[in-house]
Design an enzyme around this catalytic site. Structure first.
Site, PDB file in Angstrom:
ATOM      1  N   LYS A  91       0.829  -1.208   0.000  1.00  0.00           N
ATOM      2  CA  LYS A  91       0.000   0.000   0.000  1.00  0.00           C
ATOM      3  C   LYS A  91       0.865   1.261   0.000  1.00  0.00           C
ATOM      4  O   LYS A  91       1.927   1.290   0.645  1.00  0.00           O
ATOM      5  CB  LYS A  91      -0.898  -0.038   1.248  1.00  0.00           C
ATOM      6  CG  LYS A  91      -1.883   1.102   1.370  1.00  0.00           C
ATOM      7  CD  LYS A  91      -2.735   0.908   2.616  1.00  0.00           C
ATOM      8  CE  LYS A  91      -3.747   2.017   2.790  1.00  0.00           C
ATOM      9  NZ  LYS A  91      -4.637   1.775   3.951  1.00  0.00           N
ATOM     10  N   SER A 166      -9.157   2.262   2.704  1.00  0.00           N
ATOM     11  CA  SER A 166      -8.170   2.980   1.920  1.00  0.00           C
ATOM     12  C   SER A 166      -7.168   2.052   1.218  1.00  0.00           C
ATOM     13  O   SER A 166      -6.394   2.515   0.384  1.00  0.00           O
ATOM     14  CB  SER A 166      -7.412   3.964   2.826  1.00  0.00           C
ATOM     15  OG  SER A 166      -6.763   3.284   3.892  1.00  0.00           O
ATOM     16  N   SER A 190     -10.141  -0.208   6.589  1.00  0.00           N
ATOM     17  CA  SER A 190      -9.390   0.031   5.354  1.00  0.00           C
ATOM     18  C   SER A 190      -8.763  -1.204   4.734  1.00  0.00           C
ATOM     19  O   SER A 190      -8.340  -1.171   3.581  1.00  0.00           O
ATOM     20  CB  SER A 190      -8.308   1.087   5.595  1.00  0.00           C
ATOM     21  OG  SER A 190      -8.893   2.337   5.821  1.00  0.00           O
TER      22      SER A 190
END
Length: 528
Positions: A91, A166, A190
């Site tokens: 990420k 996210s 997330s």
């Protein structure tokens, strides 16, 4: 990436990419370690696939080119560790040396990290090859996936839908087959929401089980809702393999703040019947028909397999959502969050939250009184976004501890091993997460409680689910309930997941429960 992939294809025209991409992580890892698969073949096959995927859904933000030289080093190693030769996606907000961690902000471009975060260092020591970074929403505090640097990532299963966030770029890339294992973060869902939206599995670990050194946060310094990090993959065995690899002496040495406890194989491989608490609604955001059906069908499968299912009601959920959740994230009156946006253009998908954050405290208080008769939930959110004194913050921390004790006491009273509950889904239309932050209540609860929690896809939306949506009114029949219907409409065929939860530090038990859910679901689908 294109040059590397093209060069490899030209030199190795006989590589069967499809057969490599079809392997599970456990199968791939075994073949890499026993020498029946070349690390080069695997690495460049995934580079090529990730390229194809990102051209379609826009999920990769950075190529970690040093992974090519790392591949050469790995091949020279005599010891073939657990993740030997396995390509891993990372990420955006997780530091990789020499690369930006933008959080979707233009001002963070060209500020490469000085060193790898601890998790990336450990992955490399276990033989893995971090090879790309993936997209996130601007600021991370959203479960959509768009920013003004890299644009909108779309759901690979339906391009009108969001992949969630996210860790949305991770969810989209893995779901599309462009990565076999990814690492993400979670402060309110997330990891779990993008996994649910994209039809894959993920695990949010207890806050202190995996290192967060070098992992960036949406609201630095905020300690009420605990950030969890964890793996994302196509199946539960992959998550377990990743946790096995990460929970090692290297991590405990590199970050002494992490609980130095290795992976407990005995708990994960146990077959004893479980005592499972369950609920199909939190009584705050009424689940859509497919969400509720996912939980109830899974409950039935577990009962048929000999497990004991016990109804559970989350305690004081309105109090949690307003007086704990909102107050905890924005105890400074949103100041730290807004600092991130100084000098930045704002992504349209986060503008609604920013409007609430930017309003002065007196205006939020006034607005809360005005809208209370029409949208009481919004009034409560506005009321709780105001700045608190240090004394009030400490009092809030006491309230969080008390709420946690109350939740655990009810868990103990019912003698539960694990919990089965909904996770929001199916995938929302793009732009809707910014209008529906309350729907993250199903996941953010377990950040405040700091329980390990994972998701497993168990079903897909049916025409009957879609038809039933027409009579959906929600628990409040307010504006948010009406928006929720619009967000999930048009989801026939999209995956729906359930959430599996255990008590703190019991990641192995959580994974064992997830594996049971996955096995029973797959058996049912084979028998259909």
């Amino acid at each position: 990436m294109e040059k590397a992939a093209a060069r490899f294809r030209e030199q190795n025209p006989d590589v069967d990419a499809d057969s490599i991409l079809s392997l599970s992580l456990v199968e791939l890892s075994e073949k890499l370690r026993d020498g029946s698969l070349s690390p080069d073949w695997v690495f460049y096959t995934y580079i090529d696939k990730a390229l194809q995927v990102t051209k379609e859904i826009n999920c990769v933000t950075d190529y970690l080119q040093e992974s090519e030289s790392q591949l050469r080093q790995v091949k020279r190693q005599e010891k073939k560790d657990l993740l030997y030769g396995v390509p891993v996606s990372i990420k955006d907000s997780i530091n990789c040396q020499g690369h930006d961690s933008t959080l979707g902000f233009a001002k963070r471009l060209n500020q490469p990290a000085a060193e790898d975060c601890v998790l990336v260092q450990v992955l490399k020591r276990r033989g893995a090859l971090p090879f790309v970074k993936t997209n996130v929403p601007q600021s991370l505090l959203s479960y959509d996936c768009s920013n003004l640097i890299f644009g909108q990532t779309v759901n690979p299963l339906d391009h009108t839908k969001t992949p969630g966030g996210s860790s949305g770029g991770e969810g989209a890339l893995i779901s599309s087959g462009g990565s076999i294992l990814g690492i993400g973060t979670d402060v309110g869902g997330s990891l779990r929401i993008p996994a649910a939206f994209c039809g894959i599995c993920s695990l949010k670990a207890t806050g202190g089980r995996l290192s967060k050194k070098g992992v960036l946060s949406s609201i630095p310094g905020q300690k009420s809702a605990l950030v969890g990090v964890g793996p994302m993959a196509r199946d539960v065995d992959s998550l377990a393999l990743c946790m096995r690899a990460l929970l090692c002496d290297d991590m405990f040495r590199l970050d002494p703040t992490v609980l130095p406890v290795p992976f407990n194989e005995e708990v994960f491989s146990s077959s004893r019947p479980l005592r499972v608490g369950y609920y199909d609604t939190d009584s705050f955001t009424m689940p859509g028909p497919s969400m509720r059906r996912a939980v109830l069908e899974t409950k039935q499968l577990l009962e048929n397999a000999g497990h004991t299912l016990v109804p559970f009601k989350p305690c004081r959920i309105e109090y949690f959502m307003f007086d704990i959740s909102v107050r905890g994230l924005f105890a400074d009156g949103c100041a730290t969050f807004l600092d991130r946006f100084k000098g930045e253009q704002e992504d349209p998908n986060i503008k609604q939250l920013l409007l609430l954050c930017k309003a002065p405290g007196w205006l939020r208080t006034l607005l809360s009184w005005i809208v209370k008769p029409i949208v009481p939930r919004l009034a409560n959110v506005l009321r709780n976004m105001n700045e608190r004194s240090v004394k009030e913050l400490w009092k809030l921390h006491c309230e969080i501890e008390e709420y946690r004790r109350e939740f655990i006491a009810e868990w103990r009273k019912l003698d539960l091993d694990v919990m089965l509950c909904p996770v929001v889904g199916p995938a929302f239309q793009i732009g809707f997460p910014g209008k529906l932050s309350v729907a993250a209540g199903y996941t953010i609860l377990y950040n405040y409680l700091d329980f390990p929690a994972g998701v497993v896809p168990v079903t897909t939306v049916t025409k009957e689910d879609e038809e039933e949506l027409k009579t959906y009114r929600g628990h409040y029949n307010d504006w948010w309930d009406k928006v929720f219907v619009k967000a999930i409409r048009g989801g026939v065929g999209l995956p729906v997941a359930v959430q599996c939860v255990a008590l703190p530090w019991q990641e192995e038990l959580c994974l064992r429960f997830m594996k049971e859910v996955e096995t029973l679901t797959q058996r049912k689908q084979r028998n259909l």
